[in-house]
Scaffold this motif. Sequence first.
Motif, PDB file in Angstrom:
ATOM      1  N   LYS A   1       0.823  -1.208   0.000  1.00 27.85           N
ATOM      2  CA  LYS A   1       0.000   0.000   0.000  1.00 27.85           C
ATOM      3  C   LYS A   1       0.856   1.257   0.000  1.00 27.85           C
ATOM      4  O   LYS A   1       0.594   2.208  -0.747  1.00 27.85           O
ATOM      5  N   MET A   2       1.911   1.278   0.826  1.00 25.99           N
ATOM      6  CA  MET A   2       2.782   2.444   0.874  1.00 25.99           C
ATOM      7  C   MET A   2       3.578   2.577  -0.423  1.00 25.99           C
ATOM      8  O   MET A   2       3.783   3.687  -0.927  1.00 25.99           O
ATOM      9  N   LEU A   3       4.009   1.461  -0.990  1.00 21.99           N
ATOM     10  CA  LEU A   3       4.741   1.518  -2.257  1.00 21.99           C
ATOM     11  C   LEU A   3       3.880   2.134  -3.357  1.00 21.99           C
ATOM     12  O   LEU A   3       4.367   2.906  -4.187  1.00 21.99           O
ATOM     13  N   GLN A   4       2.602   1.807  -3.353  1.00 20.03           N
ATOM     14  CA  GLN A   4       1.696   2.389  -4.341  1.00 20.03           C
ATOM     15  C   GLN A   4       1.570   3.894  -4.153  1.00 20.03           C
ATOM     16  O   GLN A   4       1.357   4.640  -5.112  1.00 20.03           O
ATOM     17  N   GLU A   5       1.723   4.345  -2.909  1.00 20.01           N
ATOM     18  CA  GLU A   5       1.618   5.767  -2.599  1.00 20.01           C
ATOM     19  C   GLU A   5       2.881   6.529  -2.987  1.00 20.01           C
ATOM     20  O   GLU A   5       2.811   7.638  -3.500  1.00 20.01           O
ATOM     21  N   ILE A   6       4.037   5.951  -2.716  1.00 23.48           N
ATOM     22  CA  ILE A   6       5.282   6.715  -2.867  1.00 23.48           C
ATOM     23  C   ILE A   6       5.995   6.509  -4.202  1.00 23.48           C
ATOM     24  O   ILE A   6       6.721   7.399  -4.657  1.00 23.48           O
ATOM     25  N   CYS A   7       5.799   5.368  -4.850  1.00 17.69           N
ATOM     26  CA  CYS A   7       6.584   5.063  -6.042  1.00 17.69           C
ATOM     27  C   CYS A   7       6.202   5.875  -7.266  1.00 17.69           C
ATOM     28  O   CYS A   7       6.934   5.908  -8.256  1.00 17.69           O
ATOM     29  N   SER A   8       5.046   6.544  -7.207  1.00 18.30           N
ATOM     30  CA  SER A   8       4.653   7.400  -8.326  1.00 18.30           C
ATOM     31  C   SER A   8       5.460   8.692  -8.355  1.00 18.30           C
ATOM     32  O   SER A   8       5.421   9.435  -9.339  1.00 18.30           O
ATOM     33  N   LYS A   9       6.186   8.969  -7.274  1.00 19.42           N
ATOM     34  CA  LYS A   9       7.051  10.143  -7.248  1.00 19.42           C
ATOM     35  C   LYS A   9       8.187   9.943  -8.239  1.00 19.42           C
ATOM     36  O   LYS A   9       8.870   8.915  -8.223  1.00 19.42           O
ATOM     37  N   GLY A  10       8.410  10.938  -9.077  1.00 21.24           N
ATOM     38  CA  GLY A  10       9.382  10.815 -10.167  1.00 21.24           C
ATOM     39  C   GLY A  10      10.766  10.385  -9.730  1.00 21.24           C
ATOM     40  O   GLY A  10      11.413   9.556 -10.391  1.00 21.24           O
ATOM     41  N   PHE A  11      11.236  10.894  -8.612  1.00 26.74           N
ATOM     42  CA  PHE A  11      12.609  10.595  -8.194  1.00 26.74           C
ATOM     43  C   PHE A  11      12.786   9.143  -7.755  1.00 26.74           C
ATOM     44  O   PHE A  11      13.918   8.652  -7.639  1.00 26.74           O
ATOM     45  N   LEU A  12      11.694   8.426  -7.504  1.00 27.64           N
ATOM     46  CA  LEU A  12      11.780   7.028  -7.092  1.00 27.64           C
ATOM     47  C   LEU A  12      11.538   6.049  -8.245  1.00 27.64           C
ATOM     48  O   LEU A  12      11.762   4.852  -8.098  1.00 27.64           O
ATOM     49  N   SER A  13      11.104   6.559  -9.380  1.00 26.67           N
ATOM     50  CA  SER A  13      10.693   5.682 -10.481  1.00 26.67           C
ATOM     51  C   SER A  13      11.846   4.845 -11.052  1.00 26.67           C
ATOM     52  O   SER A  13      11.619   3.806 -11.672  1.00 26.67           O
ATOM     53  N   ASP A  14      13.092   5.296 -10.865  1.00 28.59           N
ATOM     54  CA  ASP A  14      14.237   4.555 -11.404  1.00 28.59           C
ATOM     55  C   ASP A  14      14.716   3.433 -10.485  1.00 28.59           C
ATOM     56  O   ASP A  14      15.564   2.637 -10.878  1.00 28.59           O
ATOM     57  N   TYR A  15      14.171   3.391  -9.271  1.00 34.98           N
ATOM     58  CA  TYR A  15      14.571   2.326  -8.351  1.00 34.98           C
ATOM     59  C   TYR A  15      13.808   1.049  -8.696  1.00 34.98           C
ATOM     60  O   TYR A  15      12.588   1.078  -8.855  1.00 34.98           O
ATOM     61  N   LYS A  16      14.541  -0.063  -8.803  1.00 31.47           N
ATOM     62  CA  LYS A  16      13.953  -1.330  -9.265  1.00 31.47           C
ATOM     63  C   LYS A  16      12.751  -1.747  -8.435  1.00 31.47           C
ATOM     64  O   LYS A  16      11.748  -2.226  -8.980  1.00 31.47           O
ATOM     65  N   VAL A  17      12.846  -1.561  -7.108  1.00 33.87           N
ATOM     66  CA  VAL A  17      11.753  -1.994  -6.234  1.00 33.87           C
ATOM     67  C   VAL A  17      10.464  -1.236  -6.538  1.00 33.87           C
ATOM     68  O   VAL A  17       9.367  -1.702  -6.220  1.00 33.87           O
ATOM     69  N   CYS A  18      10.578  -0.082  -7.196  1.00 36.19           N
ATOM     70  CA  CYS A  18       9.404   0.740  -7.498  1.00 36.19           C
ATOM     71  C   CYS A  18       8.855   0.521  -8.907  1.00 36.19           C
ATOM     72  O   CYS A  18       7.816   1.098  -9.249  1.00 36.19           O
TER      73      CYS A  18
END
Length: 272
Positions: A70-87
């Motif tokens: 649930k938290m990943l769905q909230e935070i991974c849409s942030k552009g700076f996190l999109s390049d991280y594999k887990v996201c």
Amino acid sequence: MTDVEVWKLGWRIIASSIEENYELANLQFDSLRNGAKIIDRKYLVTGLEVKNKLGKVDEVIEIISSQDKKMLQEICSKGFLSDYKVCEEYSIEEVDNKELQNELIKMYVDDQASRGNLMQDIILKYNIDSTEIARDGGVMVDERNRNRLKKIIEEYGFPTRKLVGKDAMQGIFLIIQHSDRDKEWQKSQLENIEKAVKVGDMDGQSYAYLYDRIKINSGEKQLYGTQFAKVDPVNKVVEIAETEDVENLDKRRMEIGMMPVDMYKKFMLKNL
């Protein structure tokens, strides 16, 4: 840490980040992680962004990897996190009506552009054609957006995050917030905003800002201290409009997810 301590420290992280004091923000975020059982999404996103700016990639990966779905769905849409594999699988928010989402995002961009805020991150994220951004006055933009949103609500009901996405929902809130020329309709939407907040489609601040705006427009006292009676950056004077139960104002602001009122006043002075 007590809830109040967590709240104050969380907002100090955000303040330090805005002031680009990333080293301090990083230390504050680490203190929050060590002292809080649960970290609010906005503090978590800010802390991760700070660590990302400081090049602390391994720490970012470690923190992201420890979050639930649930938290990943909230935070991974942030552009700076999109390049991280887990996201990777969470970076794009799926919506039921992409066409409507795009229309509402364009309305959102127009709303902000007419107020001098050209949202480059949103423009890039949704591939908005900058030549199509409204250049006419704010009153005309507000009226056009309001009339179109009324028709959208008639056709689809009040939109949901599942239908159009989080960013479009923020645009909907701002269009309603800026509908002072149709106060009755604006007031009629408070219930819809409240319901959207309760199911997580909007944040609590949206309800607080609209509630206070409606109260002030009606000549009544506000509840959350979002509206100002006087802002004088030259003399560094800022006064909130008349407010109910001022003694418990910060308690209400904490409960709904807003920053302490003294910090809010300082930000208002800085941003004028």
